[in-house]
Design a protein around this motif. Structure first.
Motif, PDB file in Angstrom:
ATOM      1  N   ARG A  27       0.820  -1.208   0.000  1.00 50.07           N
ATOM      2  CA  ARG A  27       0.000   0.000   0.000  1.00 50.07           C
ATOM      3  C   ARG A  27       0.853   1.257   0.000  1.00 50.07           C
ATOM      4  O   ARG A  27       0.447   2.306  -0.504  1.00 50.07           O
ATOM      5  CB  ARG A  27      -0.917   0.009   1.233  1.00 50.07           C
ATOM      6  CG  ARG A  27      -2.013  -1.034   1.171  1.00 50.07           C
ATOM      7  CD  ARG A  27      -2.907  -0.963   2.395  1.00 50.07           C
ATOM      8  NE  ARG A  27      -3.893  -2.034   2.384  1.00 50.07           N
ATOM      9  CZ  ARG A  27      -4.780  -2.253   3.336  1.00 50.07           C
ATOM     10  NH1 ARG A  27      -4.801  -1.470   4.385  1.00 50.07           N
ATOM     11  NH2 ARG A  27      -5.632  -3.248   3.265  1.00 50.07           N
TER      12      ARG A  27
ATOM     13  N   ARG B  72      -3.981   8.054  -2.267  1.00 53.32           N
ATOM     14  CA  ARG B  72      -5.107   7.545  -3.069  1.00 53.32           C
ATOM     15  C   ARG B  72      -6.397   8.303  -2.779  1.00 53.32           C
ATOM     16  O   ARG B  72      -7.215   8.529  -3.669  1.00 53.32           O
ATOM     17  CB  ARG B  72      -5.310   6.049  -2.806  1.00 53.32           C
ATOM     18  CG  ARG B  72      -4.139   5.174  -3.212  1.00 53.32           C
ATOM     19  CD  ARG B  72      -4.424   3.727  -2.887  1.00 53.32           C
ATOM     20  NE  ARG B  72      -4.774   3.585  -1.482  1.00 53.32           N
ATOM     21  CZ  ARG B  72      -5.357   2.496  -0.967  1.00 53.32           C
ATOM     22  NH1 ARG B  72      -5.673   1.486  -1.748  1.00 53.32           N
ATOM     23  NH2 ARG B  72      -5.631   2.409   0.331  1.00 53.32           N
TER      24      ARG B  72
ATOM     25  N   GLU C 258      -8.602  10.293  -5.565  1.00 52.32           N
ATOM     26  CA  GLU C 258     -10.023  10.059  -5.819  1.00 52.32           C
ATOM     27  C   GLU C 258     -10.829  11.338  -5.629  1.00 52.32           C
ATOM     28  O   GLU C 258     -11.744  11.627  -6.408  1.00 52.32           O
ATOM     29  CB  GLU C 258     -10.553   8.954  -4.891  1.00 52.32           C
ATOM     30  CG  GLU C 258     -10.081   7.565  -5.228  1.00 52.32           C
ATOM     31  CD  GLU C 258     -10.611   7.064  -6.565  1.00 52.32           C
ATOM     32  OE1 GLU C 258     -11.836   6.993  -6.751  1.00 52.32           O
ATOM     33  OE2 GLU C 258      -9.791   6.746  -7.447  1.00 52.32           O
TER      34      GLU C 258
ATOM     35  N   SER D 222      -2.080  14.818  -3.751  1.00 54.05           N
ATOM     36  CA  SER D 222      -1.848  13.393  -3.996  1.00 54.05           C
ATOM     37  C   SER D 222      -0.484  13.155  -4.631  1.00 54.05           C
ATOM     38  O   SER D 222       0.273  12.278  -4.214  1.00 54.05           O
ATOM     39  CB  SER D 222      -2.950  12.831  -4.901  1.00 54.05           C
ATOM     40  OG  SER D 222      -2.697  11.485  -5.227  1.00 54.05           O
TER      41      SER D 222
ATOM     42  N   ASN E 116       2.556  10.990  -2.904  1.00 51.92           N
ATOM     43  CA  ASN E 116       3.095   9.739  -3.463  1.00 51.92           C
ATOM     44  C   ASN E 116       4.422   9.942  -4.172  1.00 51.92           C
ATOM     45  O   ASN E 116       4.916   9.037  -4.856  1.00 51.92           O
ATOM     46  CB  ASN E 116       2.076   9.063  -4.397  1.00 51.92           C
ATOM     47  CG  ASN E 116       1.816   9.850  -5.663  1.00 51.92           C
ATOM     48  OD1 ASN E 116       2.715  10.477  -6.221  1.00 51.92           O
ATOM     49  ND2 ASN E 116       0.590   9.829  -6.142  1.00 51.92           N
TER      50      ASN E 116
ATOM     51  N   TYR F 171       1.026   6.634 -11.097  1.00 52.29           N
ATOM     52  CA  TYR F 171      -0.065   7.584 -10.914  1.00 52.29           C
ATOM     53  C   TYR F 171      -0.301   8.438 -12.163  1.00 52.29           C
ATOM     54  O   TYR F 171      -0.637   9.604 -12.068  1.00 52.29           O
ATOM     55  CB  TYR F 171       0.228   8.482  -9.709  1.00 52.29           C
ATOM     56  CG  TYR F 171      -0.301   7.940  -8.414  1.00 52.29           C
ATOM     57  CD1 TYR F 171      -1.320   8.583  -7.724  1.00 52.29           C
ATOM     58  CD2 TYR F 171       0.193   6.758  -7.881  1.00 52.29           C
ATOM     59  CE1 TYR F 171      -1.808   8.090  -6.535  1.00 52.29           C
ATOM     60  CE2 TYR F 171      -0.281   6.248  -6.683  1.00 52.29           C
ATOM     61  CZ  TYR F 171      -1.280   6.922  -6.021  1.00 52.29           C
ATOM     62  OH  TYR F 171      -1.768   6.428  -4.837  1.00 52.29           O
TER      63      TYR F 171
ATOM     64  N   CYS G  13      -3.698   9.942 -12.310  1.00 55.00           N
ATOM     65  CA  CYS G  13      -3.832  11.075 -11.391  1.00 55.00           C
ATOM     66  C   CYS G  13      -3.391  12.370 -12.085  1.00 55.00           C
ATOM     67  O   CYS G  13      -4.089  13.386 -12.036  1.00 55.00           O
ATOM     68  CB  CYS G  13      -2.993  10.800 -10.144  1.00 55.00           C
ATOM     69  SG  CYS G  13      -3.149  12.035  -8.857  1.00 55.00           S
TER      70      CYS G  13
END
Length: 780
Positions: A242, A469, A473, A494, A498, A504, A507
């Protein structure tokens, strides 16, 4: 037997008990979390072998101790456990702790004598260490009920009341200090804490199992702990995954877990007559082995596996059938068997297995895992139907079923993943449809709002408010309801969290879409500079394909914006955007030749037209030191201007609907035509705080050095209690000696926006005083 030296070492390092392991249990905010675990642990205790049961019962007592009016129940449970197992070291240590907390020193001393009489027994030590390892394997809730964001918002409201009384200001200030204290008490995210807990569990399992083997204990006992060691390895693998952990590390850990399960399978299979608890362990290791390999096979190398593991990998179906044959009605075996089917994308078969598991144990608290897994199976099956463009009624059917199971999960063991996937289900139920180029619509917008509400609820939980995440979203959902500014800020957060992970790309795509739609709606040319900064960041982080895809989309759907963006790059940052401009001009479009010539001329000029905004010779004290137009003024190098304008500014001025700082930014707030030095003086005099951004760009800049010395001295000597200099270390560099006594905000490891907001809010002379007051409070 253990050698004398090893026994001496164990005396020094071994400490019995669960209360000192740092197992945090949240009370009040998530009481259902405790109810579920109690039911689950009670259920496990009924079917576990005798040498595992004390570990489970210790955890039950630990949970009772941390809930309201639960200490008596915890004490009674521990006393009963000790009466059955007088040498259970963890229970003895925990009971001593309970009695001390209750002020019953006499009773605590009585059990202290009993503990001392057993604590040097090597077998007792081994089982105590294994019990601690078992406790660390579970995912405990965070124990901090107060969210620093809520405390900060309360203080902000008090600070901004029209009739500010002294008592209100003191109360507001204390709230900020309390928020700062909570923030410092949680220096790491829940992810990091859980990863460390699993690493510690594995270390203890290996140590305890090693002691059992040295003591020649039975294969049955060693096998059960080996199984739990494999579970701890799997859970560590899950949490590392994760966080985007190193694949090589996860591969090694996965292979070790397979070897542990393989040991259990071989050891227990060789025993002719197994008791039911051990049959369950054998079946669980068979099914866990299959599930683990099925879900991780793409991340592990078969060349590194031992021969016994390789043979089992070649006969996975026989292990599946063996597990079902041994325990056809075991809830855990069925749950994991369903997961195997889900991993193979056999979702309908998985759903049937979960149905059987839930029919056997309809209690949602015990069968929470089955409800959660079935929800995921419904959701992913509906996603497949969407990809196949199946009948809309069929898609809605499975999304509705997923939503119903999601509600069950939210009412029982509400985890981060439950909330995250529930938001995704709501988003899909809104049935977003693409009407035309970059124009979005949905059939039921209420589900989008519900998805946003769920995600914001997750952000209000302290242990998960740093999950990239969630922000990704949020940005996606805001895009679909045309809240473009919120979408941009969420996705920027985000990407920052990350660390611009290469996985991503979607994203970044949503970020670009938000910029394009926002510009198309508002025609705000300031967006071009912000968009330019994000494209440059992607380039610098070697995400070239992201930039190329964004430019292609703009060329196709927003040619006017593309043309204006090139104009912006050529005018303000030709040298910094050279690669991007060349890429655009090479693709060719109307007016391209003229821009190419202007671009060449601009590069030949050398430096950008914008000059360094630096410093003055003298700063005067404000006539009214307690009245300020701005909350802060930012002193920075010209080369750090884009970070200040496009990262720092939104985080402080557009944080949420309650806390909105007002900053003085030279590029925005200085009046064209005025002398820069005069504007600087006015900005400093009218600002409550001075933020100084430290990077290597500050070096060898004589104006910057002069201005820093003058303004820092002025701020430090100011009679205003609120005037504060706050150093922000953006990149490692040397800090002036005059500020080395000040506690800085360090952005080199992570972006600590919460700490910066608190520093801007608190009414103290310096961050150092805040730290000193914090230390004093912690001693009370």
């Amino acid at each position: 037997m253990l050698s004398k030296s090893s026994m001496i070492a164990s005396k020094k390092s071994f400490k019995p008990g669960l209360f000192d392991l740092g197992l945090n249990i949240q009370k009040k905010l998530s009481s259902h979390y405790l109810n579920i675990d109690r039911k689950q642990f009670t259920h496990y205790a009924e079917i576990e072998p005798n040498y595992i049961k004390p570990a489970i019962r210790n955890m039950l007592a630990l949970q009772f101790f941390h809930i309201d009016i639960g200490r008596k129940r915890a004490r009674l449970m521990l006393e009963e456990l000790i009466s059955q197992h007088p040498d259970e070291l963890n229970a003895l240590a925990d009971l001593i702790y309970v009695y001390k907390e209750m002020g019953r020193e006499k009773d605590a001393n009585k059990y202290k004598i009993q503990l001392d009489s057993h604590k040097n027994n090597p077998l007792c030590q081994a089982r105590s260490i294994l019990g601690q390892a078992n406790a660390l394997t579970y995912d405990w809730a965070d124990d901090h009920n107060k969210n620093p964001k809520f405390l900060l918002k309360d203080s902000w409201r008090l600070f901004n009341l029209e009739d500010n009384h002294t008592e209100q200001l003191i109360k507001a200030n204390n709230l900020v200090v309390e928020a700062y204290k909570v923030l410092n008490a949680i220096p790491e995210t829940a992810h990091e804490k859980k990863i460390k807990a699993k690493e510690k569990a594995i270390e203890k399992f290996e140590k305890g199992i090693g002691k059992l083997q040295e003591l020649n204990c039975s294969k049955e006992e060693i096998s059960t702990w080996k199984h739990n060691l494999a579970i701890a390895r799997s859970r560590l693998d899950t949490w590392r995954n994760r966080e985007g952990g190193n694949i090589g590390t996860r591969s090694d850990n996965c292979i070790k877990a397979l070897e542990d399960h393989s040991y259990v399978i071989d050891s227990l299979t060789s025993i002719e007559k197994l008791e039911k608890p051990l049959k369950i362990y054998l079946a669980k290791s068979c099914i866990f082995f299959v599930q683990l390999y099925t879900s991780r096979k793409h991340n592990i190398s078969n060349n590194h596996m031992s021969e016994c593991v390789t043979k089992k990998v070649q006969n996975l179906e026989s292990l599946e059938s063996k597990a079902i044959r041994l325990c056809p009605d075991d809830n855990i075996v069925l749950q994991r068997y369903g997961r195997i089917k889900s991993n193979r994308q056999q979702y309908l078969e998985a759903i049937d297995i979960y149905n059987k598991s839930i029919e056997m144990f309809p209690d949602k608290d015990i069968s929470w895992f089955s409800y959660s897994s079935r929800r995921a199976a419904y959701y992913f099956h509906s996603k497949n139907l969407i990809d196949e463009k199946s009948d809309e009624a069929e898609i809605n059917k499975y999304l509705t079923l997923a939503y119903m199971d999601g509600e069950v999960c939210l009412q029982s063991k509400c985890t981060q993943y439950c909330m995250f996937q529930m938001a995704q289900i709501c988003f899909e139920r809104a049935m977003p449809i693409r009407n035309s180029a970059m124009s979005f619509g949905c059939k039921n917008i209420d589900f989008i709002y519900e998805a946003l509400e769920i995600l914001h609820e997750t952000l209000n939980k302290r242990d998960i408010n740093k999950d990239a995440r969630i922000y990704a979203e949020l940005g996606k959902y805001y895009l679909f309801i045309s809240e473009y500014r919120k979408s941009i800020e969420s996705i920027k957060t985000s990407l920052e969290l990350n660390k611009w992970n290469k996985h991503y790309s979607n994203c970044f795509s949503h970020l670009c879409n938000s910029f394009m739609c926002f510009y198309d709606e508002s025609k705000d040319r300031n967006l071009l500079s912000e968009f330019r900064y994000m494209l440059k960041e992607a380039k610098q982080r070697e995400c070239d394909k992201w930039v190329t895809d964004a430019l292609k989309t703009m060329k196709t759907d927003f040619p006017e914006m593309l043309s204006n963006l090139i104009e912006n790059m050529i005018e303000w940052d030709a040298r910094g955007c050279e690669d991007i401009v060349n890429e655009i001009l090479q693709s060719g479009f109307s007016g391209c030749d003229d821009m190419r010539e202007r671009f060449k001329m601009k590069l030949q000029e050398g430096n950008n037209q914008e000059s360094d905004i630096n410093g003055p010779a003298e700063i005067q004290a404000s006539e009214n030191p307690e009245s300020f137009e701005y909350d802060f003024f930012v002193l920075h190098s010209e080369k750090d201007k884009e970070w200040v304008n496009f990262m720092l500014r939104p985080q402080l001025e557009e944080y949420d609907n309650v806390i909105n700082f007002r900053g003085c930014f030279p590029s925005r707030d200085f009046i064209p035509g005025e002398r820069i030095l005069d504007s600087m003086l006015n900005g400093i005099n009218n600002s409550r705080k001075l933020l100084i951004i430290f990077t290597p760009n500050n070096d060898n800049n004589k104006w910057m050095e002069l201005f820093k010395d003058v303004c820092i001295n002025s701020m430090l000597k100011s009679k205003s209690k609120e005037k504060t200099v706050i150093p922000i270390i953006l990149k490692n560099c040397e800090i002036p000696q005059i500020l080395q006594s000040r506690v800085p905000i360090d952005f080199t490891q992570k972006s600590d926006w919460d700490r910066l907001r608190m520093a801007l809010t608190v009414n103290m002379d310096s961050m150092l005083q805040l730290e000193q007051k914090m230390s004093a409070l912690s001693c009370i």
